[in-house]
Design an enzyme around this catalytic site. Structure first.
Site, PDB file in Angstrom:
ATOM      1  N   PHE A  30       0.665  -1.164   0.111  1.00 57.13           N
ATOM      2  CA  PHE A  30       0.027  -0.006   0.062  1.00 57.13           C
ATOM      3  C   PHE A  30       0.577   1.151  -0.091  1.00 57.13           C
ATOM      4  O   PHE A  30       0.245   2.414  -0.368  1.00 57.13           O
ATOM      5  CB  PHE A  30      -1.008   0.020   1.206  1.00 57.13           C
ATOM      6  CG  PHE A  30      -0.200   0.260   2.556  1.00 57.13           C
ATOM      7  CD1 PHE A  30       0.167   1.632   2.999  1.00 57.13           C
ATOM      8  CD2 PHE A  30      -0.047  -0.725   3.504  1.00 57.13           C
ATOM      9  CE1 PHE A  30       0.879   1.836   4.215  1.00 57.13           C
ATOM     10  CE2 PHE A  30       0.518  -0.478   4.669  1.00 57.13           C
ATOM     11  CZ  PHE A  30       1.065   0.795   4.993  1.00 57.13           C
TER      12      PHE A  30
ATOM     13  N   LYS B 207      -1.251  -7.745  -8.572  1.00 58.29           N
ATOM     14  CA  LYS B 207      -2.265  -7.537  -7.388  1.00 58.29           C
ATOM     15  C   LYS B 207      -1.816  -6.669  -6.536  1.00 58.29           C
ATOM     16  O   LYS B 207      -0.909  -6.737  -5.793  1.00 58.29           O
ATOM     17  CB  LYS B 207      -2.309  -8.824  -6.660  1.00 58.29           C
ATOM     18  CG  LYS B 207      -3.622  -9.533  -6.089  1.00 58.29           C
ATOM     19  CD  LYS B 207      -4.128  -8.404  -5.092  1.00 58.29           C
ATOM     20  CE  LYS B 207      -3.349  -8.755  -3.841  1.00 58.29           C
ATOM     21  NZ  LYS B 207      -3.600  -7.628  -2.610  1.00 58.29           N
TER      22      LYS B 207
ATOM     23  N   GLU C 129      -5.178  -3.632  -1.609  1.00 61.14           N
ATOM     24  CA  GLU C 129      -6.779  -3.148  -1.770  1.00 61.14           C
ATOM     25  C   GLU C 129      -6.968  -1.946  -0.959  1.00 61.14           C
ATOM     26  O   GLU C 129      -8.151  -1.487  -0.980  1.00 61.14           O
ATOM     27  CB  GLU C 129      -7.733  -4.368  -1.135  1.00 61.14           C
ATOM     28  CG  GLU C 129      -7.416  -4.810   0.277  1.00 61.14           C
ATOM     29  CD  GLU C 129      -6.102  -5.854   0.641  1.00 61.14           C
ATOM     30  OE1 GLU C 129      -6.105  -6.614   1.756  1.00 61.14           O
ATOM     31  OE2 GLU C 129      -5.452  -5.942  -0.330  1.00 61.14           O
TER      32      GLU C 129
ATOM     33  N   SER D 142       5.593  -6.584   4.309  1.00 55.18           N
ATOM     34  CA  SER D 142       6.501  -6.901   5.652  1.00 55.18           C
ATOM     35  C   SER D 142       7.095  -8.271   5.709  1.00 55.18           C
ATOM     36  O   SER D 142       6.669  -9.262   4.701  1.00 55.18           O
ATOM     37  CB  SER D 142       5.234  -6.869   6.654  1.00 55.18           C
ATOM     38  OG  SER D 142       4.439  -8.125   6.514  1.00 55.18           O
TER      39      SER D 142
ATOM     40  N   CYS E 161       9.803   1.589   3.547  1.00 55.08           N
ATOM     41  CA  CYS E 161      10.539   0.504   3.902  1.00 55.08           C
ATOM     42  C   CYS E 161      12.049   0.941   4.053  1.00 55.08           C
ATOM     43  O   CYS E 161      12.912   0.294   4.785  1.00 55.08           O
ATOM     44  CB  CYS E 161      10.596  -0.481   2.888  1.00 55.08           C
ATOM     45  SG  CYS E 161      11.229  -0.518   1.493  1.00 55.08           S
TER      46      CYS E 161
ATOM     47  N   GLU F 206       9.307  -3.236  13.234  1.00 51.94           N
ATOM     48  CA  GLU F 206       8.942  -2.179  12.032  1.00 51.94           C
ATOM     49  C   GLU F 206       7.773  -1.478  12.415  1.00 51.94           C
ATOM     50  O   GLU F 206       6.623  -2.060  12.027  1.00 51.94           O
ATOM     51  CB  GLU F 206       8.862  -3.013  10.634  1.00 51.94           C
ATOM     52  CG  GLU F 206       9.017  -1.974   9.655  1.00 51.94           C
ATOM     53  CD  GLU F 206       9.026  -2.596   8.452  1.00 51.94           C
ATOM     54  OE1 GLU F 206       9.430  -1.925   7.284  1.00 51.94           O
ATOM     55  OE2 GLU F 206       8.139  -3.779   8.294  1.00 51.94           O
TER      56      GLU F 206
END
Length: 499
Positions: free
Chosen positions: A153, A177, A180, A230, A285, A385
């Site tokens: 995201f 993909k 969402e 992640s 990240c 994180e």
């Protein structure tokens, strides 16, 4: 939910495909705290349909000339560059990052598109003549087939652009993909690529949740998986896809440290810490989440960071703000909970972002920049994180202690050192066990013609992302040994050729 909400459908075979699963997920405007859309969630039939479309398109795209593929990539690059303001608006409306940051994300993605346009040089083979008498050996690189890309995201445009332009340039077809949480950018880019001349089925967008992810991981016609997210999910993706015989590149999480030596320029360092810690609300990240201060610099550095934080404006990314909201209310609350954990663990909250005035709607998913000093290395605030605007300070006594701290961590994605000592910087780049290193650069994301990826629990799989590694990942090599006999020669020889 109200029927008038827009619906984000799949993009399959060159057009919008209305899902029939009956399942949807909400898409929010984080700065207003309201749902603005629904996104369809794929079922098994829709997963099969997207993969089948890519599979049907593969033979024709694989055999399309390099010249034609290159023309389409150039056209896509021109369209994306000319219309990136449209895409930036979409990113801000669904992710929440400020418009300038959204534009920067697209620019970094464009770099990979530009790199991909040079693919004929990057996938050409080698040729060795007369390796044995009358025998030549040469190699070719060929596409894999249908490849899957699962993106996060936090970079709805840039991360997909790390993968699908290279995969497509190399002759593959793609099922993307996206997250969402902010799905619309993927459809917009797929439609733009179609406008650029990409044949139907070469790039498909499949929306969904874990069912869609597992469908791609297990589908026998999907030859590789590329993922960013992640670490627990990256490990699951790697293990599941590999178990199903796929080539995998799975980039996981991070806990990036900035080592500050006593001779560092503290004004430059403070600027860098604020930029790298709070840009995109810390949802990167490659964000700096831990400043490792070699004493005696910590107090002076904290004072300078605090001064800069006082000037930041948090608010709606479509206004003149420095930092926007977090992507969802659930994520905001999770990040916010770490501030209380820090207090319980004995750390000092220097700047608390929980109660801030914002330039935006009251219901937005707000959390202001937060600075925490003296964070114990046993605390979850240090170990986890957090993926939000929380910057920790850890004090150490020496360069050696700082490097040991970094190297003992579970992650090895990015790190930075701030110093005016060239010898210390050179030693650091050699000794630190991290894949991407900045020297007086806080977010050392490599340019497109290098490759992106870390060490340890920050990466699983075969290769890093984009750059030369990207083309190696999306192609496989054939080695051909060839001999065309002179009609005047012949005879049988069962041994290996000797000369």
């Amino acid at each position: 939910m109200p029927d008038e909400l827009a619906v984000v459908n799949h993009w399959i075979d060159g057009e919008e495909f209305v899902g029939s699963s009956g399942r949807t997920a909400p898409v929010y405007d984080p700065a207003r705290g309201i749902q603005t859309k629904n996104v369809v969630l794929a079922n098994a039939d829709e997963i099969d349909r997207a993969v089948a479309s890519a599979k049907a398109a593969f033979p024709g795209w694989r055999d399309t000339s390099m010249a034609r593929r290159q023309q389409i990539l150039f056209s896509f690059r021109e369209l994306l560059a000319s219309r990136k303001a449209e895409l930036a608006d979409i990113l801000t409306s669904e992710h929440g990052k400020v418009l300038s940051d959204a534009a920067g994300e697209i620019t970094r993605g464009l770099e990979v598109v530009e790199f991909a346009t040079g693919f004929p040089h990057l996938i050409k083979g080698d040729y060795s003549e007369n390796v044995s008498t009358g025998v030549d050996v040469y190699s070719t690189r060929q596409p894999l087939g249908v490849v899957g890309v699962i993106s996060p995201f936090n970079f709805p445009a840039m991360v997909p652009l790390w993968f699908f332009p290279i995969a497509i340039a190399a002759g593959n077809t793609v099922v993307l993909k996206p997250s969402e949480k902010d799905p619309s950018a993927a459809n917009w880019m797929a439609e733009l690529f179609t406008e650029a001349g990409l044949p139907d089925g070469v790039l498909n967008v499949l929306h969904g949740d874990k069912q869609a992810v597992d469908g791609l991981l297990e589908h026998p016609d999907v030859k590789s998986i590329s993922f960013v997210g992640s670490t627990p999910i990256a490990k699951y993706i790697y293990e599941t896809a590999a178990r199903n015989g796929k080539r995998v590149q799975a980039l996981g999480g991070a806990k990036n440290h900035m080592l500050v030596l006593p001779d560092a320029d503290l004004d430059l360092t403070a600027d860098a810490a604020v930029n790298a810690g709070f840009g995109s609300a810390g949802e990167r990240c490659m964000a700096i989440s831990v400043v490792v201060a070699v004493e005696p610099v910590a107090d002076a550095l904290i004072e300078k960071i605090t001064q800069r934080m006082a000037g930041l404006t948090v608010g709606d990314g479509r206004r003149n703000c420095d930092m926007g909201p977090l992507v969802t209310e659930v994520h905001r609350d999770k990040v916010s909970s770490y501030i209380e954990v820090a207090i319980e663990d004995g750390a000092t909250v220097v700047v608390d972002g929980r109660d801030i005035e914002v330039d935006g709607e009251a219901d937005g998913f707000w959390l202001g920049p937060t600075l925490i000093d003296a964070v114990p290395t046993t605390s979850k605030v240090y170990l986890d994180e957090i993926f939000g605007p929380v910057l920790s300070i850890v004090r150490v006594k020496s360069y050696e202690e700082g490097v040991a701290l970094i190297n003992n961590g579970a992650y090895g994605n990015g790190t930075a050192i701030f110093t005016n000592d060239g010898g210390a910087a050179r030693r650091f780049q050699n000794e630190v066990e991290v894949g991407m290193i900045g020297i007086n650069v806080p977010i050392p994301v490599p340019v497109a013609y290098y490759s992106f990826g870390g060490f340890k629990d920050s990466i699983f799989g075969d290769t890093k992302a984009y750059g030369p590694d990207g083309f190696h990942f999306f192609t496989r090599q054939k080695a051909i040994t060839s001999r065309w006999l002179d009609p005047s020669h012949g005879g049988i020889n069962l041994g290996f050729p000797q000369n």
